[in-house]
Design an enzyme around this catalytic site. Structure first.
Site, short mmCIF file in Angstrom:
data_model
loop_
_atom_site.label_atom_id
_atom_site.label_comp_id
_atom_site.label_asym_id
_atom_site.label_seq_id
_atom_site.Cartn_x
_atom_site.Cartn_y
_atom_site.Cartn_z
N CYS A 24 0.82 -1.22 0.00
CA CYS A 24 0.00 0.00 0.00
C CYS A 24 0.86 1.27 0.00
O CYS A 24 0.39 2.34 -0.35
CB CYS A 24 -0.94 0.01 1.20
SG CYS A 24 -2.06 -1.38 1.17
N HIS A 59 -3.44 7.13 1.89
CA HIS A 59 -3.78 5.81 1.37
C HIS A 59 -5.23 5.55 1.75
O HIS A 59 -5.63 5.71 2.92
CB HIS A 59 -2.85 4.77 1.98
CG HIS A 59 -3.28 3.37 1.74
ND1 HIS A 59 -3.73 2.93 0.52
CD2 HIS A 59 -3.37 2.30 2.59
CE1 HIS A 59 -4.06 1.66 0.62
NE2 HIS A 59 -3.85 1.26 1.86
N ASN A 83 -10.00 -0.21 -1.06
CA ASN A 83 -8.55 -0.08 -0.93
C ASN A 83 -7.89 -0.70 -2.16
O ASN A 83 -8.03 -1.89 -2.40
CB ASN A 83 -8.14 -0.81 0.35
CG ASN A 83 -6.65 -0.80 0.62
OD1 ASN A 83 -5.85 -0.51 -0.25
ND2 ASN A 83 -6.29 -1.13 1.85
#
Ligand code: UT7
Length: 339
Positions: A126, A266, A296
């Site tokens: 990520c 993020h 995500n």
């Protein structure tokens, strides 16, 4: 371990670096919470309340990570008024490359006509885009390269276990891209700081255990579903709030809260973002979030949000754009630009 907020280039930057182009691409297919209700024991209400996610995008059968990356990169090249052959370096941040090797960057470079560029992948999960961007920026700052493309791209749907409600509701597919050049060419988004940090030993918290040298593909690895993502959600939740809040706090201490124009974190979970913002006592309207639409998307999440924040007019001239990212490793870092 590196100081989590020490600018990677502090005192060493030769050339000022900015963003010449931004791009993003998400596949057309939408997977809603209602769709997921048919696959696992979950509900739209649970997913929205716990994560803020309403839907996510899923790559078509004939799309790979490179396919998504190419679309995002083309938009960034267009935005920069640049041709593929002008690129000197192509970096792809991904943990779901087309294949373990060769790098997805090599496919990307070929498709973009980047015949004068070198390239490689960066597996920062990520945090991948934030890490790869700092590699690119330091390459440009040093004078080694002048036109560097960074793409964060993932097809996470191929490593999600649609029998595991702990993970499959959270993630989606997509790609985002940025082109870094000297500031006098880019004219916007000057890099002023960043960080790359890690604490290891977290293979059991967030990982795709199977398929590497630790658990190579075997009938047993398949039977144990080791090629799918595994996650201890609560541990990741606590880690994410802690490091996200820490990164924002240090930037506020250094520059003052009034200097921050927008925070593009993020896109991990709306509750994580809200908890961190509450800890640092900053209003949520400073944050750009699109998690409700995409979930995500790992390395793609920051650059997709960056382009969308730009399109939405969220960048304020002269103000800071802060991008904190965090995830598997555990690893985390940030990018700080002045727009
Ligand atoms: O980039 C980093 C990637 N990682 C992440 O984004 C994950 C970060 N963590 C999180 O976002 C949260 O921890 C989750 C959303 C994964 C879970 O939220 P939580 O508030 O920490 O819930 P929990 O794990 O404590 O689970 C609460 C309950 C459990 O049931 P019991 O044991 O209380 O009966 C879970 O089994 O919720 C259950 N649960 C679900 N229920 C319905 C877990 N997933 C689901 C689901 N639908 N999809």
């Amino acid at each position: 371990m590196a100081d989590p907020v020490q600018p990677a280039t502090a005192g060493r930057q030769v050339r000022r670096v900015g963003i010449a182009g931004l791009g993003r691409y998400v596949p057309e297919k939408v997977l809603t919470n209602q769709d997921l209700e048919k696959l696992v024991d979950t509900s739209d209400e649970w997913i929205v309340q716990r994560t803020g996610i309403r839907e996510r995008r899923i790559a078509a059968d004939d799309q790979f990570t490179s396919t998504l990356a190419i679309e995002a990169a083309k938009q960034a090249l267009d935005d920069a008024g640049m041709k593929g052959e002008e690129l000197e370096l192509v970096l792809c941040a991904t943990v779901t490359g087309d294949q373990p090797f060769p790098s997805t960057a090599c496919r990307l470079g070929l498709e973009l006509g980047a015949k004068n560029a070198g390239g490689f992948d960066i597996a920062g999960a990520c945090s991948g885009f934030v890490f790869a961007s700092q590699v690119a920026i330091n390459m440009v700052a040093s004078g080694a390269y002048s036109k560097v493309l960074v793409v964060g791209a993932e097809v996470l749907s191929r490593i999600l276990d649609y029998q595991d409600r702990n993970t499959c509701v959270l993630f989606g597919d997509g790609a985002g891209a940025a082109i870094y050049t000297p500031l006098e060419v880019a004219k916007r988004g000057e890099f002023i700081g960043g960080s790359i940090s890690m604490e290891g030993g977290a293979e059991d918290i967030l990982a795709q255990p199977g398929g590497g040298s630790r658990f190579p593909a075997s009938p047993e690895s398949i039977e144990k579903r080791l090629h799918f993502m595994k996650m201890g959600g609560t541990k990741v939740f606590r880690f994410a709030v802690r490091v996200f809040a820490g990164l924002v706090r240090k930037v506020v201490e250094q520059y003052g809260a009034d200097e921050i124009g927008v925070i593009i974190p993020h896109q991990v979970n709306q509750r994580i973002i809200e908890s961190a913002m509450e800890q640092v006592d900053l209003p949520m309207d400073l944050v750009f979030s699109n998690i409700d639409r995409y979930g995500n998307t790992s390395a793609a999440s920051v650059p997709i949000a960056l382009r969308e924040a730009y399109d939405a007019g969220r960048m304020e001239k002269g103000k800071l754009v802060l991008m904190p990212a965090f995830g598997a490793g555990m690893a985390w870092g940030h990018l700080l630009l002045r727009w």
